[in-house]
Motif scaffolding. Structure first.
Motif, short mmCIF file in Angstrom:
data_model
loop_
_atom_site.label_atom_id
_atom_site.label_comp_id
_atom_site.label_asym_id
_atom_site.label_seq_id
_atom_site.Cartn_x
_atom_site.Cartn_y
_atom_site.Cartn_z
N SER A 297 47.83 70.19 23.73
CA SER A 297 48.14 69.66 22.40
C SER A 297 48.08 68.14 22.34
O SER A 297 47.93 67.56 21.27
CB SER A 297 49.56 70.08 22.01
N LYS A 298 48.20 67.50 23.49
CA LYS A 298 48.32 66.04 23.47
C LYS A 298 47.05 65.35 22.97
O LYS A 298 47.13 64.28 22.38
CB LYS A 298 48.69 65.52 24.87
N ALA A 299 45.89 65.97 23.20
CA ALA A 299 44.64 65.34 22.75
C ALA A 299 44.66 65.15 21.24
O ALA A 299 44.47 64.04 20.74
CB ALA A 299 43.44 66.17 23.17
N GLY A 300 44.93 66.23 20.52
CA GLY A 300 44.93 66.14 19.07
C GLY A 300 45.99 65.18 18.56
O GLY A 300 45.76 64.39 17.66
N SER A 301 47.15 65.24 19.19
CA SER A 301 48.23 64.38 18.75
C SER A 301 47.87 62.90 18.93
O SER A 301 48.00 62.09 18.00
CB SER A 301 49.50 64.70 19.56
N PHE A 302 47.34 62.56 20.09
CA PHE A 302 46.98 61.16 20.34
C PHE A 302 45.86 60.71 19.39
O PHE A 302 45.92 59.62 18.82
CB PHE A 302 46.54 60.97 21.80
N VAL A 303 44.87 61.56 19.23
CA VAL A 303 43.73 61.18 18.38
C VAL A 303 44.16 61.06 16.91
O VAL A 303 43.73 60.16 16.20
CB VAL A 303 42.57 62.19 18.56
N GLY A 304 45.06 61.94 16.47
CA GLY A 304 45.57 61.83 15.11
C GLY A 304 46.29 60.49 14.89
O GLY A 304 46.15 59.87 13.84
N LEU A 305 47.02 60.07 15.90
CA LEU A 305 47.72 58.78 15.78
C LEU A 305 46.75 57.61 15.82
O LEU A 305 46.88 56.65 15.07
CB LEU A 305 48.74 58.64 16.92
N LEU A 306 45.74 57.70 16.69
CA LEU A 306 44.71 56.66 16.75
C LEU A 306 43.99 56.57 15.41
O LEU A 306 43.74 55.47 14.90
CB LEU A 306 43.73 56.99 17.90
N LEU A 307 43.68 57.73 14.85
CA LEU A 307 43.02 57.77 13.55
C LEU A 307 43.89 57.06 12.49
O LEU A 307 43.39 56.25 11.71
CB LEU A 307 42.80 59.24 13.18
#
Ligand SMILES: [Zn+2]
Ligand SMILES: [Zn+2]
Length: 590
Positions: A283-293
């Motif tokens: 799950s961490k990939a999506g979470s990090f990328v959502g925050l970066l976005l």
């Protein structure tokens, strides 16, 4: 220095769990054995933190197999707080060379018609209050005690976990997740006090349900509540000191720690506890990328509030933002994860990963929640960029129309990918390939022209209305295998109508004043995209809804990457703010 931190919830949690825990929990966070072990593992700074309440949280995750709080999540929280405690500003970096791009954050009413001014960010405006469509959707969307919620809050906090939680558990999880709205200072709003009390009561009612998903959800939600109180003290300190948002990036904090820190500070941890330890890592990939976005849309305001926790500034310290790698990183993961859910995917997960859900919802939210004034800024920035003779401006234009992704990365190793992008020693270490997409035709959205329209000249009005009423040969581009119900959905139709108007306003065919007014209008009606997604959510499958969110996001990637224009401009502009434009607490929240 920030105020000392005190947990308002941990004692109750430990008391409720005293039977289940194998250690004497009332003493857990003073236990010298635990403190010294953490000291060995995590170094001095972590140990200093660990002496306090958060050692208690870590003990919960560490010491008892019956307690459903993911251990890696608790460890990431400790990393996050250590980063907050130790990160240093590199100094105020309003662009040293004046490249002719500038922006002033201002509350003055005249800001609207100036391409050099923009208002502060907000909690999602007021237009929704008089929308029958939204109010009727909202009534069936959530039941948390916090209502009525703006689309910005409804979608930003609850849409992000919508397909990650079973329907029966949704009301309780939604209420507990809104405990994280400490990040929006909603706990300081007097009328919401009963809702916070109620949500803590719901959490307390689940914490002794050993090993259950709801126990995990409750513990993670209360931990999140503590984390957000902890970091708010520090964020307020940063605002007061005003030392800029530039951080030292990988020169001070490893990419792995950075990813962990951002994920744990995502302001929404409840669904991680709910989905449990096995789901947490992927799950961490999506979470990090959502925050970066979100960071790519939010940079102007992060600069104004000296928010050091910006991943765009981390990438800037690594000198890769000139090549737009921060946006390319987002596109690579958005497309890659969308393929998990598209037609022809090997096996569509029955439960969406929370991180995936959060990332796709963030893609919609960053563009259409009004919070970041995405379209107003896109229009104003584009007009400044096209007039600037500087090399920086040409570079932004070029990056925004050059569609690429990372050549080689794993969706399962977001920290590894972030390391490759931010610690390559020479330019060219990061291999890029063209973004491969299919072309889709969205529907028209004449309903978007029904509300109040901007006051613009007659010539612009004719074109503006044409663009709203018909979609001509407009297209979106995303991964192959998007179902017809995704491409043809109302949210995509509305989003593309808004984009057509904004691209017209950004162009030379429109004058400055009309352009500014169209940009402001686009943000005001943006909530109708969120509304459409909230309306369809109950009737479509998990994967179809996530792909609807993805498809809305793709609207902002082609023909021009909106995130590239926004972040590229913010990285090169001179930023000013009128005295008091950003209050000490409009701040830092993503
Ligand atoms: Zn005009
Ligand atoms: Zn932010």
């Amino acid at each position: 220095m920030p105020e000392p931190f005190q947990s308002a919830v941990l004692d109750t949690v430990l008391a409720a769990l005293s039977k289940e825990l194998s250690v004497d929990t009332s003493e857990a966070y003073n236990d010298p054995h635990i403190s010294s072990r953490l000291k060995n593992e995590h170094g001095v700074h972590k140990a200093r933190l660990a002496h306090g309440y958060f050692a208690g949280w870590a003990c919960l995750a560490d010491t008892s197999p019956q307690v459903a709080l993911p251990r890696e999540l608790a460890a990431d929280v400790l990393t996050s707080l250590r980063v907050y405690d130790t990160i240093l500003p590199m100094g105020q970096v309003t662009s040293s060379t004046d490249v002719g791009l500038r922006m002033t954050i201002s509350r003055a009413a005249t800001y609207q018609d100036s391409i050099y001014h923009v208002a502060p960010k907000n909690l999602g405006g007021k237009a929704w209050r008089s929308s029958d469509e939204y109010l009727s959707v909202q009534r069936t969307w959530s039941n948390t005690g916090f209502e009525p919620l703006s689309p910005c809050v409804s979608f930003g906090w609850l849409g992000t976990q919508r397909k990650a939680i079973a329907r029966n558990d949704l009301d309780d999880c939604d209420a507990m997740t809104l405990l994280g709205a400490v990040d929006f200072d909603m706990d300081l709003v007097e009328s919401l006090a009963p809702a916070f009390v109620r949500a803590i009561g719901i959490a307390n009612s689940h914490i002794a349900e050993s090993g259950s998903r709801m126990q995990g959800a409750a513990l993670a939600a209360l931990l999140n509540y503590d984390v957000q109180h902890y970091v708010r003290r520090i964020q307020e300190d940063w605002v007061r000191n005003g030392r800029g948002a530039a951080n030292f990036g990988p020169h001070m904090i490893s990419p792995e720690d950075w990813v962990a820190a951002l994920v744990a500070d995502s302001t929404s941890l409840c669904a991680y506890g709910y989905q449990g330890a096995v789901a947490y890592t992927p799950s961490k990939a999506g979470s990090f990328v959502g925050l970066l976005l979100s960071n790519t849309h939010d940079l102007l305001y992060d600069l104004a509030t000296s928010n050091l926790m910006s991943s765009v500034m981390y990438a800037a310290a690594a000198a890769v933002t000139k090549d737009d790698l921060h946006c390319i990183f987002v596109t690579s993961f958005m497309d890659g994860i969308a393929r998990r859910y598209s037609i022809g995917a090997m096996h569509v997960p029955s439960n969406s990963l929370f991180g995936d859900n959060a990332m796709f919802a963030a893609g919609v939210w960053a563009g259409f929640s009004e919070r970041y004034r995405t379209w107003e800024r896109f229009v104003k920035y584009s007009r400044q960029i096209s007039r600037s003779p500087s090399a920086e401006a040409r570079n932004i234009e070029e990056n925004a129309r050059h569609h690429r992704i990372l050549a080689d990365f794993s969706l399962l190793d977001v920290a590894g990918a972030w390391r490759r992008v931010t610690t390559g020693t020479t330019r060219g270490d990061v291999l890029l390939v063209p973004r491969v997409t299919a072309v889709y035709r969205p529907a028209a959205a004449p309903e978007i022209a029904e509300g109040p329209l901007p006051e613009i000249c007659a010539t612009c009005m004719v074109q503006f209305k044409d663009l709203l009423n018909g979609c001509g040969s407009d297209e979106i581009r995303g991964v192959e295998g998007l179902p017809g119900g995704v491409v043809g959905c109302r949210a995509v139709a509305r989003a593309t109508a808004i984009r057509r108007a904004a691209i017209f306003a950004a162009s030379g065919s429109c004058g400055d004043v009309c352009a500014c007014r169209i940009g402001c209008w686009a943000d005001i009606v943006g909530y109708r995209v969120l509304t459409a997604l909230m309306a369809t959510e109950k009737t479509v499958s998990n994967e179809e809804w996530l792909l609807q969110c993805y498809a809305v996001w793709t609207v902002m990637t082609f023909p021009v990457s909106v995130a590239t224009v926004l972040s590229g401009f913010d990285l090169s502009c001179q930023m000013f703010q009128d005295e008091g434009a950003m209050g000490a607490r409009d701040v830092l929240d993503c």
